[in-house]
Design an enzyme around this catalytic site. Sequence first.
Site, PDB file in Angstrom:
ATOM      1  N   LYS A 157      49.113  75.515  29.287  1.00 15.65           N
ATOM      2  CA  LYS A 157      47.813  75.514  28.555  1.00 15.65           C
ATOM      3  C   LYS A 157      47.929  76.654  27.626  1.00 15.65           C
ATOM      4  CE  LYS A 157      43.055  74.962  30.009  1.00 15.65           C
ATOM      5  NZ  LYS A 157      42.642  73.864  29.279  1.00 15.65           N
TER       6      LYS A 157
HETATM    7  N1  PMP Z   1      44.610  67.939  29.026  1.00 13.21           N
HETATM    8  C1  PMP Z   1      44.142  69.021  28.083  1.00 13.21           C
HETATM    9  C2  PMP Z   1      44.702  69.256  26.788  1.00 13.21           C
HETATM   10  C3  PMP Z   1      43.156  69.852  28.647  1.00 13.21           C
HETATM   11  O1  PMP Z   1      42.802  70.804  27.659  1.00 13.21           O
HETATM   12  C4  PMP Z   1      42.786  69.622  30.003  1.00 13.21           C
HETATM   13  C5  PMP Z   1      41.768  70.715  30.311  1.00 13.21           C
HETATM   14  N2  PMP Z   1      42.156  71.784  31.135  1.00 13.21           N
HETATM   15  C6  PMP Z   1      43.248  68.707  30.866  1.00 13.21           C
HETATM   16  C7  PMP Z   1      44.279  67.681  30.135  1.00 13.21           C
HETATM   17  C8  PMP Z   1      42.810  68.481  32.193  1.00 13.21           C
HETATM   18  O2  PMP Z   1      43.267  69.653  32.912  1.00 13.21           O
HETATM   19  P1  PMP Z   1      42.405  70.148  34.177  1.00 13.21           P
HETATM   20  O3  PMP Z   1      42.206  69.079  35.019  1.00 13.21           O
HETATM   21  O4  PMP Z   1      43.383  71.197  34.702  1.00 13.21           O
HETATM   22  O5  PMP Z   1      41.348  70.989  33.762  1.00 13.21           O
END
Ligand code: PMP
Length: 293
Positions: A157
């Site tokens: 991330k």
């Molecule tokens: N893909 C991307 C590019 C994201 O920004 C997110 C949001 N964090 C997700 C998938 C989903 O991740 P999460 O379930 O951990 O929020």
Amino acid sequence: MSGLITEGARDPVWLDGALVEWNDARLHVASFGLNNASCVFDGIRVYNGVPFALPEHCSRLADSARAIGMDLSFHPDQIARAVLETIAVAGHPEAYVRPIAWHGSEVVGISSAGASVHLAIIVLPWRTPAAHRADGVVLTRSRWARPPANTGPVTAKASCNYALGTIAHREAVSAGFDDALLLDYRGYVAEATGANIFVVTEGMLRTPIADAFLSGITRGTVIRLAREHGLDVVEARIRPRELAAAAEIFLTGTAAEIQPVRAVDDIRLPAERPITTALTHAYRHATRPTAVR
Ligand code: PMP
């Protein structure tokens, strides 16, 4: 606007170990994090005053920092304590928390050596973004692809990965859609711009193997909940043409939670969504434990 609006935000920000006023949480324009996308972050939802999956989000922040070679001096447990302190001061029962770490302004160039590492935590009161559609979002296939794992820290991330999603999202919205569907570099279905994707076909749930994009914490929660409900779930390679045979498609993410998909370009999904609905209920119970007592 599809994100959370910060206008009017006044809550204290946790910055490098202390709470400061919102307006005092500043960084210099020479910041290496700004110039070189040397920056990682996470997003956490607070439900009834309790952050959901806090240890997982704090560990992921540390993992993302490691993936970009950033020496984050805070342990995930310390980050978790700082998150709890910040949300306690803000006092919003429903909130979104954004911990963010970046390299500071001591050097301009390619190497981050010598640049300090900063960590901040902001809290925003949760308001369902305007882009949320209870009746389902309409996606369009993006011309942009999620790149292979040898082109960057694609599963972290990290800010460097967000440029693509931001461009794809803007193009999709300009063309009258709610969001973009990104394929990966091989042409398989990858994810939406800020959420993972699940496809239901003949009662079975499939979600793309997360080797070229972020494997969401919500994705993991939904896989677990689906299995607890006796549903078959597989991580698989999904070709875009297979979407035409889908009975249901939904997106998952911390902000999106479980977001039904109404259409992908000219593929229209049925309005009946028994599995999406069942998982939405299960997710609500999982994230708001006091509501089920
Ligand atoms: N893909 C991307 C590019 C994201 O920004 C997110 C949001 N964090 C997700 C998938 C989903 O991740 P999460 O379930 O951990 O929020």
